[in-house]
Scaffold this motif. Structure first.
Motif, PDB file in Angstrom:
ATOM      1  N   ILE A  26      -2.963  82.677  55.438  1.00  0.00           N
ATOM      2  CA  ILE A  26      -2.823  81.635  56.670  1.00  0.00           C
ATOM      3  C   ILE A  26      -1.618  81.477  57.691  1.00  0.00           C
ATOM      4  CG2 ILE A  26      -3.979  79.457  57.506  1.00  0.00           C
ATOM      5  CD1 ILE A  26      -6.006  80.235  55.249  1.00  0.00           C
ATOM      6  N   PRO A  28      -0.164  78.715  60.184  1.00  0.00           N
ATOM      7  CA  PRO A  28      -0.577  77.394  61.780  1.00  0.00           C
ATOM      8  C   PRO A  28      -0.286  77.903  62.575  1.00  0.00           C
ATOM      9  CG  PRO A  28       1.132  76.857  59.761  1.00  0.00           C
ATOM     10  CD  PRO A  28       1.073  78.020  59.157  1.00  0.00           C
ATOM     11  N   GLN A  29      -0.192  76.918  63.495  1.00  0.00           N
ATOM     12  CA  GLN A  29       0.017  77.030  64.929  1.00  0.00           C
ATOM     13  C   GLN A  29       1.294  77.132  65.211  1.00  0.00           C
ATOM     14  OE1 GLN A  29      -1.690  77.903  67.443  1.00  0.00           O
ATOM     15  NE2 GLN A  29      -0.713  78.053  68.660  1.00  0.00           N
ATOM     16  N   GLN A  32       6.107  80.685  62.910  1.00  0.00           N
ATOM     17  CA  GLN A  32       6.294  82.210  62.265  1.00  0.00           C
ATOM     18  C   GLN A  32       6.963  82.711  61.426  1.00  0.00           C
ATOM     19  OE1 GLN A  32       7.933  84.138  65.881  1.00  0.00           O
ATOM     20  NE2 GLN A  32       6.580  83.630  67.119  1.00  0.00           N
ATOM     21  N   SER A  46       1.404  85.875  63.312  1.00  0.00           N
ATOM     22  CA  SER A  46       1.362  85.153  64.817  1.00  0.00           C
ATOM     23  C   SER A  46       0.495  83.999  64.119  1.00  0.00           C
ATOM     24  CB  SER A  46       0.925  86.048  65.409  1.00  0.00           C
ATOM     25  OG  SER A  46      -0.653  86.269  65.145  1.00  0.00           O
ATOM     26  N   PRO A  47       0.350  82.835  64.413  1.00  0.00           N
ATOM     27  CA  PRO A  47      -0.370  81.967  64.235  1.00  0.00           C
ATOM     28  C   PRO A  47      -2.507  82.319  63.717  1.00  0.00           C
ATOM     29  CG  PRO A  47       0.750  81.576  65.356  1.00  0.00           C
ATOM     30  CD  PRO A  47       1.404  82.656  65.458  1.00  0.00           C
ATOM     31  N   GLY A  48      -2.654  82.017  62.029  1.00  0.00           N
ATOM     32  CA  GLY A  48      -4.059  82.318  61.790  1.00  0.00           C
ATOM     33  C   GLY A  48      -3.995  83.340  61.034  1.00  0.00           C
ATOM     34  N   LEU A  49      -5.447  84.326  60.409  1.00  0.00           N
ATOM     35  CA  LEU A  49      -5.391  84.845  59.263  1.00  0.00           C
ATOM     36  C   LEU A  49      -4.567  85.897  59.492  1.00  0.00           C
ATOM     37  CD1 LEU A  49      -6.743  85.035  56.249  1.00  0.00           C
ATOM     38  CD2 LEU A  49      -8.823  86.629  57.862  1.00  0.00           C
ATOM     39  N   ASN A  50      -3.934  86.442  58.253  1.00  0.00           N
ATOM     40  CA  ASN A  50      -3.064  87.962  58.144  1.00  0.00           C
ATOM     41  C   ASN A  50      -3.008  88.441  57.329  1.00  0.00           C
ATOM     42  OD1 ASN A  50      -1.234  87.722  60.805  1.00  0.00           O
ATOM     43  ND2 ASN A  50      -1.722  85.507  60.078  1.00  0.00           N
TER      44      ASN A  50
END
Length: 369
Positions: A26, A28-29, A32, A46-50
């Motif tokens: 995960i 954050p905003q 990277q 990128s920000p979010g779930l990966n």
């Protein structure tokens, strides 16, 4: 055997949890993450779930994409006039490419600091102290251009460079303070002189206007006074003509003024003619001629107080005769003192003057004569 199965079960569960933890990331905003697979760059999260391949993919760096500010310590810089000044700088930058910021340079922050110091020394070295103190905008633009051109290949954008302080040596500061104090004193003296000059000009202008106004006021006052006197004379003249005074009234007015003439402080010696009666008769004749010019016939408005005027005229005549006798006596005493007691050698004694002769008509006296 019964203990081996639970242990294996627990080991499998732990492996599953670890695998799941490594496969899920995960971000954050405004951040990277650079991912490598088996030591080679794979992708950027990128920000979010990966999701990652566990035990194969690994996160190399976590790059903050927000704009950052860095304050560098003071740096000694030599100016073109061989003065050492201490300069504090503040740098604003942001990472625009996380991959190049990771692989193109090992420590981009240290590189930016060293590049700023060297560029600042080159810029300040071409300026003297006075220009360096007054050309901060020019220095900032030059630094921003050089740093932006160099750090662009590192994936970094320099947004702003600010010079926080330029500190000259203490001796130079003292000299600058004395120079500024002298300059302020000079300006104060100039302003004081200008103010004094303006004050004198305004005072002179005010005095000029006041003199003009006073002269104009004096002229207006004299004009009004002359007009008032002319109006008063005209009013008296018109009143005399309208009242139609007789000879007795004019003689009465003359007898009223005669004691005031005799009582003047400047009249030390008053020469009385020997023929006082004839002089008074001549005066009465002149006044009678004046009465004939204005008319000897009293007006109806003045006839009611004729008797009262005659009585007052008789009393004034007696007072005038007594005053004339006293003045004649004083003249004789003065002549006696002047001749040393040998007797008066001046004018002969006048004939006694009666009030009736003063008020009598000269025409009647001529007929009697």
């Amino acid at each position: 055997m019964e203990l081996v199965f639970p242990v294996l079960l627990i080991a499998v569960a732990v492996i599953a949890v670890v695998t799941l933890a490594k496969s899920v990331r995960i971000v954050p905003q405004q951040r990277q993450d650079v991912v490598e697979r088996l030591g080679r760059y794979k992708r950027t999260l990128s920000p979010g779930l990966n999701l990652l391949v566990p035990f194969v993919d690994a996160v190399r760096t976590k790059v903050d994409m927000r704009e950052q500010v860095v304050s560098f310590p003071p740096q000694p810089v030599i100016t073109s006039d061989n003065l050492v000044v201490s300069i504090d700088t503040v740098l604003y930058f942001k990472v625009v490419d996380s991959v190049r910021a990771t692989y193109e340079i090992s420590n981009f922050l240290q590189a930016i600091e060293q590049l700023t110091v060297t560029t600042l020394r080159n810029v300040i070295g071409s300026l003297d102290l006075e220009r360096a103190l007054t050309s901060r905008e020019e220095i900032n633009r030059h630094l921003s251009g050089v740093l932006d051109e160099t750090t662009g290949r590192w994936g970094i954008k320099v947004t702003r460079v600010e010079i926080k302080a330029i500190e000259p040596p203490p001796s130079i500061r003292d000299s600058m303070e004395k120079q500024m104090r002298a300059e302020r004193d000079r300006r104060a003296a100039i302003l004081n002189a200008e103010g004094h000059k303006q004050s004198q000009i305004l005072t002179a202008e005010g005095e000029k206007q006041a003199a003009v106004l006073r002269a104009d006021g004096d002229r207006q006052a004299r004009i009004l006074q002359a007009e008032g006197q002319a109006k008063a004379i005209r009013t008296v003249f018109d009143a005399i003509h309208q009242a139609n005074p007789s000879q007795k009234v004019l003689a009465y007015q003359y007898l009223q003024a005669l004691p005031q003439i005799a009582n003047g402080t400047a009249n030390k010696v008053w020469i009385v003619p020997a023929e006082l009666t004839k002089a008074l008769e001549g005066m009465g004749g002149a006044l009678g001629g004046l009465s004939q010019m204005v008319g000897d016939v009293p007006s109806p408005e003045a006839s009611d107080g004729a008797s009262q005027v005659e009585r007052e005229a008789a009393e004034a005549a007696q007072a005038a005769a007594a005053a004339a006798q006293e003045i004649h006596d004083e003249v004789r005493v003065a002549e006696a003192q002047a001749t040393g007691g040998k007797g008066p050698q001046g004018l002969p004694a006048p004939e006694p003057v009666s009030p009736a002769s003063l008020l009598s008509d000269p025409a009647d006296q001529r007929e009697r004569g």
